[in-house]
Design an enzyme around this catalytic site. Structure first.
Site, mmCIF file in Angstrom:
data_model
loop_
_atom_site.group_PDB
_atom_site.id
_atom_site.type_symbol
_atom_site.label_atom_id
_atom_site.label_comp_id
_atom_site.label_asym_id
_atom_site.label_seq_id
_atom_site.Cartn_x
_atom_site.Cartn_y
_atom_site.Cartn_z
ATOM 1 N N ASP A 536 -10.893 5.679 -0.946
ATOM 2 C CA ASP A 536 -9.473 5.351 -0.792
ATOM 3 C C ASP A 536 -9.371 4.142 0.153
ATOM 4 O OD1 ASP A 536 -6.713 5.637 -0.751
ATOM 5 O OD2 ASP A 536 -6.727 7.289 0.693
ATOM 6 N N GLU A 539 -8.426 -1.482 -0.405
ATOM 7 C CA GLU A 539 -7.844 -2.789 -0.796
ATOM 8 C C GLU A 539 -8.382 -3.945 0.044
ATOM 9 O OE1 GLU A 539 -6.109 -0.035 0.016
ATOM 10 O OE2 GLU A 539 -5.886 0.622 -2.055
ATOM 11 N N ASP A 612 0.088 6.136 -4.231
ATOM 12 C CA ASP A 612 1.096 7.009 -3.597
ATOM 13 C C ASP A 612 2.439 6.948 -4.311
ATOM 14 O OD1 ASP A 612 -0.971 7.453 -1.922
ATOM 15 O OD2 ASP A 612 -0.154 6.321 -0.233
HETATM 16 C C1 NOJ Z 1 -3.682 7.230 0.947
HETATM 17 C C2 NOJ Z 1 -3.941 7.784 -0.426
HETATM 18 O O1 NOJ Z 1 -3.278 7.038 -1.387
HETATM 19 C C3 NOJ Z 1 -3.536 9.232 -0.457
HETATM 20 O O2 NOJ Z 1 -3.789 9.754 -1.719
HETATM 21 C C4 NOJ Z 1 -4.291 10.004 0.618
HETATM 22 O O3 NOJ Z 1 -3.867 11.324 0.618
HETATM 23 C C5 NOJ Z 1 -4.039 9.374 1.965
HETATM 24 N N1 NOJ Z 1 -4.394 7.993 1.945
HETATM 25 C C6 NOJ Z 1 -4.825 10.075 3.073
HETATM 26 O O4 NOJ Z 1 -6.175 9.931 2.850
#
Ligand code: NOJ
Length: 975
Positions: A536, A539, A612
């Protein structure tokens, strides 16, 4: 107690932020706030306003050099603006007809970043040895194609490249004369003596007031050339202006798709011209956008600079191999044509033109460049349960237990960042996770897996061995000075970032994932060979950085600035992580890595999700078109967070969201740390039962999904196929992005994404019978296209089988998919209007690489009439590998392949337990395996496939025909 919570894309906060805060537009630039984008758009509007506008770039005819025996030529390019600056052009035609156009500055003050393609491509493409260039006075041309239908014309003055088919222009570069490669210059040389110092205009943009000699083309001011400030961060731009503007026109194509990832329609809405949908261009700059909008050209987490252009006559595509910040304007000057304008901050011009002429050809051409999506482990197509966070080993055990108590299949449990002590990834928080390996073994005992998050930021503390080793190795990203370790903020507080462009990081990273001790080197002994990975924030997301990312003037391996490589940066982590997972076991197992950030070629390394999203109907709907757009750009193992990451969806929405998820290639429920728990077993009836049914439906359909993933792996075609791909000539379907087909199975689904729906219309593009998957109601399409009404109450999913298809399911869903490995199959035969149907099934061990040695079962099923006028149908099963030379592509070579391979033998006794034949012309007199005993069957009369009527179809159920899934057989239904 107030828990410190950090939000993605926000600074460390002491209180949780209400989710109503929404998208923070001030965090991200608009085109008007980015110097080079302003310059690019201003160039386009000057061109528009000036009838005598002409590109200053031309090919120096005396410098043209054609390679002998290969379809390639090089030439010098001059710009009338700067006669002393040299550019080099290189145009090649690959052996499959793809044209690659490269242009770079030659002998400039610096070298432009030219490595984007090398990260995306699987190999240096082979050039055609048959096509040859003809050099004329005005142009260089090449004609090719089986019917000599294609022609590439490189016009010399001005420079213009076009691809024609049958004499009609399909793709044109620089047709609108917006090509501009800003050459490297010094501040002094650029600014004539006596011009005033830089100042700020009212929008805080850096400007110098002066009239430049080339103002007609470049504008009167040095707009944002040397420095730029945004949101309190100053980008020092040590290389000065270096942007690249290029117009790409698709003269005979009225629709464009692709350039993910944006929350928008598949058929890209306009950004310029008359009454544009968006006022800003689409942006490609991998970004962690907090609460992104459900309709916007704003750049999200990944970038694939691939665009399809489509019309009823043709599909063409381009891949613009650039890795810097890129903005793309889209406009349809007429209903049947498209103008695009690409404005990138840095890099060379490196454009691949794919000639098509069909969407399937484009997929092949693109796959040949960047590879196909990896064949996932079979379990990875099951249902994944995630949340931020399952807080302890016991929490995980209890969630697993409750899934089992409620008979809800699930394959994977996920752990988000809170498992890690102080967000030091790999290091378990031993208070809450005292026995991680035991926990994983408990999960694995039921055939399940765990996925654990590993982010790329490393907490800067010497008691974190991963950081310490990376720092000692010198493989961390440097700040602008080029020697100091860059420090920024992320989940772990003060953090550093691994520079995966540095080959010195590769072996080290691969070694970390070994679950056995590696001597002095740290390795993840607290893991198992069934621990898979979620990458995660890659970017990368940097909470206190410009636009929530790294400063553009940070320095990577090789001295490249972050601005040059940003869009590639995110793909290196899953690349290396997937290699690490392969390397950790012997024999190796297929890796599973989920990534948030991606670039062209990322499909080779695993799955992605749309980040998200919000628990709203709009987000549910746009998630579908985003997954389709990612898919056509190669990234087909895709899904969106089921339930929506933010918010607490009401039961109706959650049920619909699971229906969407069950028809996504990647099916994962996930939720933000501040949301209420919403595991499917927590709902009240009737919702809980509905969720159970959806989960079980996904599991029954796993053979269909796996076969579709195999096709994607072999041919590069997406797992989800939008209408324009399946019916490229049907204009009415070109903008459809709320219904789609699953692989070539013939299954057409339209998930419901609105409240209070009880029925929905589904568009049928052809004169064909389509059966409701559940009720067997037969709908009739029309050659003119037709909308039919399909029941869609909350417990119903609009799912149709196209007449002419045979799909294979396993109708005994179990707790996890590995437990279904030896279960029997059901065949659904959906006869078409001429009494024919066809389908395929691909199987292997689902876990190792032994499929590459030919350990597979790949069957073709065909149902056809025994004679033209007869109603009697014969259904046969035959080996597909021997009929399919393309199978050799993936190492399953025809010479090596043995239909009685070890895997095939291991499933020899797995049988077909049921056959459902829809649309038979009448009650059968007999149903038997060819030459065998009469089988038990049951016939319900109804509409026949060959008639024109709609209504309940005739259904024949053949019980336990006793044939093996891995062998040849034929069943005759005598009518
Ligand atoms: C951002 C991610 O997009 C999300 O899915 C994750 O739960 C959080 N970071 C925490 O790791």
């Amino acid at each position: 107690m107030v828990r410190p919570v950090i939000f993605s894309g926000a600074l460390l906060l002491l209180l949780s932020i209400p989710t109503s805060l929404g998208f923070k537009s001030q965090d991200f630039k608009t085109c008007a706030q980015a110097g080079f984008c302003r310059r690019g758009r201003a160039l386009a509007s000057r061109a528009q306003d000036n009838a005598s506008w002409k590109s200053p770039y031309s090919v120096d005819s005396s410098s043209i050099s054609v390679s002998s025996g290969e379809a390639s030529f090089t030439a010098g390019v001059k710009s009338s603006l700067y006669p002393d600056v040299k550019f080099g052009l290189d145009v090649r035609i690959h052996d499959d007809g793809v044209v690659r156009v490269r242009m770079d500055e030659v002998d400039g003050l610096r070298k432009r970043y030219d490595e984007a393609a090398s990260w995306a491509l699987i190999a240096e493409p082979k050039l055609s040895r048959e096509i040859s260039w003809t050099v004329g006075k005005k142009d260089v041309r090449a004609v090719y194609g089986t019917k000599k239908e294609n022609e590439v014309v490189v016009s010399l003055e001005p420079l213009r490249v076009s691809l024609l088919r049958n004499g009609k222009e399909q793709v044109v570069l620089n047709g609108r004369s917006l090509l501009h490669m800003e050459h490297y210059r010094t501040k002094e040389s650029s600014r004539p003596e006596g011009t005033p110092e830089e100042g700020l205009d009212e929008d805080d943009a850096q400007v110098v007031v002066q009239v430049k000699p080339n103002a007609w083309f470049e504008g009167e001011v040095e707009d944002g050339y040397w420095e730029e400030t945004f949101g309190g961060n100053t980008d020092t731009k040590p290389k000065g202006p270096e942007s690249l503007s290029l117009d790409i026109t698709f003269p005979n194509h009225g629709h464009v798709y692709g350039i993910p990832q944006h929350a928008t329609h598949l058929d890209l809405p306009t950004t310029t011209g008359e009454d544009p949908t968006y006022s800003d261009p689409y942006r490609l700059w991998n970004s962690d956008v907090f609460e992104y909008l459900a309709s916007s050209p704003v750049s999200l987490y990944g970038s694939i600079p691939v665009m399809h252009a489509h019309s009823a006559e043709s599909t063409v595509a381009i891949f613009n191999a650039v890795a810097s910040d890129t903005w793309i304007d889209v406009d349809h000057p007429t209903l049947k044509s498209t103008n695009t304008h690409w404005i990138s901050e840095s890099g060379i011009l490196d454009v691949f033109i794919m000639p098509g002429p069909t969407p399937d050809d484009i997929f092949k051409q693109y796959a040949k460049l960047t590879g196909t999506s990896a064949l996932p482990a079979h379990w990875a197509l099951g249902h994944h349960q995630c949340r931020w966070n399952y807080i302890s080993t016991d929490d995980v055990r209890s969630v697993q237990q409750r899934f089992d108590e409620h008979d809800m299949p699930v394959d994977v449990f996920w752990l988000d960042i809170e498992y890690a002590e102080e967000h030091k990834y790999f290091i378990w928080d031993k208070k809450m996770f005292p026995d991680p390996v035991d926990m994983m073994h408990d999960v694995e005992a039921l055939g399940r897996k765990m996925v654990v998050i590993i982010d790329p930021h490393l907490k800067r503390t010497d008691n974190y061995p991963v950081y310490k080793e990376a720092s000692d190795l010198g493989v961390l990203v440097k700040s602008k000075s080029g020697d100091a370790e860059y420090e920024g903020w992320c989940w772990s507080g003060s953090s550093a970032w691994i520079d995966f462009f540095n080959p010195g990081a590769w072996d080290w990273w691969r070694g970390l994932f070994k679950n056995t001790s590696q001597g002095d080197k740290w390795s993840w002994v607290d893991s198992t060979e069934s621990t898979y990975i979620w990458n995660d924030m890659n970017e990368p997301s940097v909470f206190n950085g410009p636009e929530i990312s790294m400063p553009r003037d940070n320095v990577h391996y090789g001295g490249w600035e972050h601005r040059d490589v940003h869009n590639i940066n995110g793909m290196l982590l899953p690349n290396l992580t997937s290699q690490a997972l392969v390397a950790r076991s012997d024999p190796p197992k297929r890796p599973f890595v989920l990534t948030r950030s991606f670039y062209a070629g990322s499909q080779r390394f695993g799955a992605m999700w749309t980040g998200d999203n919000l628990g709203t109907w709009d987000h549910m709907a746009v998630g579908i078109s985003m997954v389709l757009a990612n898919g056509i750009a190669g990234m087909t193992f895709a899904g969106s967070d089921v339930g929506g990451f933010f918010g607490n969806p009401e039961p109706e929405m959650l049920v619909r969201w699971y229906q969407v998820g069950a028809f996504n290639p990647f099916f994962r429920a996930h939720a933000h740390i501040d949301t209420k728990r919403r595991e499917p077993y927590l709902l009240d009836e009737p919702y809980r039962g509905m969720l159970r049914d959806i989960l079980r439906l996904r599991y029954t359909m796993l053979p269909i999904w796996y076969t579709a993933f195999h096709d994607a792996n072999i041919y590069g075609i997406p797992v989800l196929r939008p209408h324009y791909v399946v019916f490229p000539k049907d204009e009415a379907g070109f903008s459809l992005d709320d219904q789609y087909f699953i692989g070539d199975s013939g299954l057409l689904v339209k998930p419901v994404v609105h409240k209070d729906v009880t029925e929905t219309d589904v568009y049928l593009a052809e004169d064909q019978v389509y059966y409701n998957y559940f009720s067997h109601y037969a709908y009739r399409g029309s050659s003119k296209g037709k909308h039919v009404t399909v029941p869609a109450a909350l417990h119903e999913i609009p799912l149709l089988i196209r007449g002419g298809s045979i799909v294979t399911t396993r109708e005994r869903p179990r707790r996890s998919s590995p437990l279904m490995q030896r279960d029997p199959f059901t065949l659904r035969v959906a006869l078409d209007k001429v009494g024919y149907a066809k389908g395929q099934l691909y199987l292997d061990d689902g876990e190792t690489f032994s499929h590459l040695e030919g350990n597979i079962v790949w069957r073709q099923f065909v149902a056809e009439k025994t004679a033209k006028k007869s109603k009697t149908i014969r259904i046969t099963s035959s080996d597909l590998v021997s009929q399919n030379p393309d199978a050799a592509v993936e190492g399953v070579s025809l010479t090596k392949y043995d239909p009685l391979n070890a895997f095939a033998k291991s499933v020899e006794s797995v049988r077909v337990e049921k056959m459902v034949v829809m649309g038979l012309g009448g009650k059968p007199k007999s149903v038997r395996v060819d030459g065998g005993e009469e089988l038990v069957s049951e016939f319900t009369p109804g509409v026949a496939a060959e008639g024109k009527k709609e209504g309940a179809a005739s259904v024949l159920i053949v019980k336990d025909p006793g044939v093996s899934i891995a062998k040849d057989w034929s069943i005759v239904i005598e009518v």
